[in-house]
Write an enzyme that holds these catalytic residues in place. Structure first.
Site, PDB file in Angstrom:
ATOM      1  N   ASN A  18     -19.360 -58.841 -12.409  1.00 57.40           N
ATOM      2  CA  ASN A  18     -18.909 -57.800 -11.477  1.00 57.40           C
ATOM      3  C   ASN A  18     -19.895 -56.636 -11.415  1.00 57.40           C
ATOM      4  O   ASN A  18     -20.778 -56.496 -12.267  1.00 57.40           O
ATOM      5  CB  ASN A  18     -17.526 -57.299 -11.922  1.00 57.40           C
ATOM      6  N   ILE A  19     -19.734 -55.763 -10.463  1.00 54.36           N
ATOM      7  CA  ILE A  19     -20.470 -54.493 -10.415  1.00 54.36           C
ATOM      8  C   ILE A  19     -20.179 -53.777 -11.741  1.00 54.36           C
ATOM      9  O   ILE A  19     -19.023 -53.721 -12.167  1.00 54.36           O
ATOM     10  CB  ILE A  19     -19.964 -53.623  -9.229  1.00 54.36           C
ATOM     11  N   SER A  21     -20.962 -54.731 -14.779  1.00 53.11           N
ATOM     12  CA  SER A  21     -20.644 -55.594 -15.937  1.00 53.11           C
ATOM     13  C   SER A  21     -21.746 -55.558 -16.999  1.00 53.11           C
ATOM     14  O   SER A  21     -21.596 -56.149 -18.061  1.00 53.11           O
ATOM     15  CB  SER A  21     -20.390 -57.033 -15.476  1.00 53.11           C
ATOM     16  N   GLY A  22     -22.851 -54.901 -16.698  1.00 50.41           N
ATOM     17  CA  GLY A  22     -23.910 -54.763 -17.712  1.00 50.41           C
ATOM     18  C   GLY A  22     -25.046 -55.757 -17.543  1.00 50.41           C
ATOM     19  O   GLY A  22     -25.706 -56.122 -18.514  1.00 50.41           O
ATOM     20  N   GLU A  93     -31.305 -61.509 -12.141  1.00 44.90           N
ATOM     21  CA  GLU A  93     -30.069 -60.739 -11.976  1.00 44.90           C
ATOM     22  C   GLU A  93     -29.467 -61.113 -10.628  1.00 44.90           C
ATOM     23  O   GLU A  93     -30.069 -60.898  -9.584  1.00 44.90           O
ATOM     24  CB  GLU A  93     -30.372 -59.237 -12.006  1.00 44.90           C
ATOM     25  N   ARG A  94     -28.311 -61.702 -10.676  1.00 44.53           N
ATOM     26  CA  ARG A  94     -27.638 -62.235  -9.491  1.00 44.53           C
ATOM     27  C   ARG A  94     -28.480 -63.280  -8.777  1.00 44.53           C
ATOM     28  O   ARG A  94     -29.561 -63.632  -9.216  1.00 44.53           O
ATOM     29  CB  ARG A  94     -27.239 -61.119  -8.530  1.00 44.53           C
TER      30      ARG A  94
END
Ligand code: DCP
Length: 220
Positions: A18-19, A21-22, A93-94
């Site tokens: 999630n936004i 989440s680290g 990342e993503r």
């Protein structure tokens, strides 16, 4: 530093969650290894597309800018997937997957993006999948509670995210859960490693260290 053969593919790991989440903390933890190529989310590009802050526009008027924003996210994510590296491990990342599966889907559900606009994004996505190499070896899911990430988001006080609500984070959480934990929606491009990302920053590096061999594709 060990290098891979010129035409072989690195062991590719996606970091999802999630936004708040680290993901950045996670990437920083792995940045210290010289064999790892760490690709942070291209958020600076989203903030400056020929001078336009698309992320800022998105949260100013989500209905007006969702399509523009997600079209650009899809392009920048494709660039990350295709970026070559001599390192044996690539940490992203993503991904183009979470952009489509989590964010575009949420916008569709909320009627923030028309079905016609979503169809265009989807056509691009399908074409990209069929005609480029998006292969992934592992997904790390940083699993959190929505309230925890909401508190972190408020604390970090990112200008563009001032309008993001707990409800929005709850809904995004549910989509991540269905995709990566319950595995009931969409395809999974790789196996998923679920990590407890609610842990405080002071102890989370210890938790990440435990999984280093798996994430770095090293035999135990
Ligand atoms: N975003 C979006 N659509 C996407 C990807 C991201 O709307 N396809 C938005 C959500 C956030 C911002 O971009 O407002 C950055 O989101 P991320 O969750 O990807 O990154 P964070 O910086 O929140 O990661 P973390 O706090 O986990 O390090």
């Amino acid at each position: 530093m060990s290098q891979i053969e010129p035409n072989s593919r690195p062991f590719t790991v996606l970091v999802e969650g999630n936004i708040g989440s680290g993901k950045t903390t996670f990437l920083n933890h792995f940045n210290k290894f010289e064999d790892v190529c760490v690709l942070a989310e291209p958020i600076d590009m989203w903030r400056n597309c020929k001078g336009h802050n698309l992320l800022g526009l998105l949260y100013e008027d989500i209905k007006k800018w969702s399509f523009t924003f997600q079209s650009y996210v899809q392009l920048t994510m494709l660039q990350q997937h295709l970026r070559k590296t001599a390192c044996p491990v690539k940490l992203m990342e993503r991904s183009i997957y979470s952009a489509r599966i989590c964010f575009v889907e949420k916008m569709k559900q909320d009627n923030l993006i028309s079905h016609a606009a979503a169809a265009v994004i989807d056509k691009h996505f399908q074409w990209i999948k069929e005609n480029t190499d998006l292969k992934v070896d592992l997904i790390v899911y940083l699993r959190t509670d929505p309230q925890t990430v909401y508190d972190r988001m408020i604390k970090r006080n990112r200008e563009e995210e001032k309008t993001v609500s707990l409800d929005y984070l709850q809904a995004l959480h549910q989509i991540h859960e269905d995709w990566l934990y319950h595995k009931t929606i969409f395809e999974l491009p790789a196996e998923v490693l679920v990590l407890n990302a609610n842990l405080d920053k002071s102890v989370i590096n210890e938790e990440y260290s435990k999984f280093e061999p798996l994430i770095l594709n090293k035999k135990l």
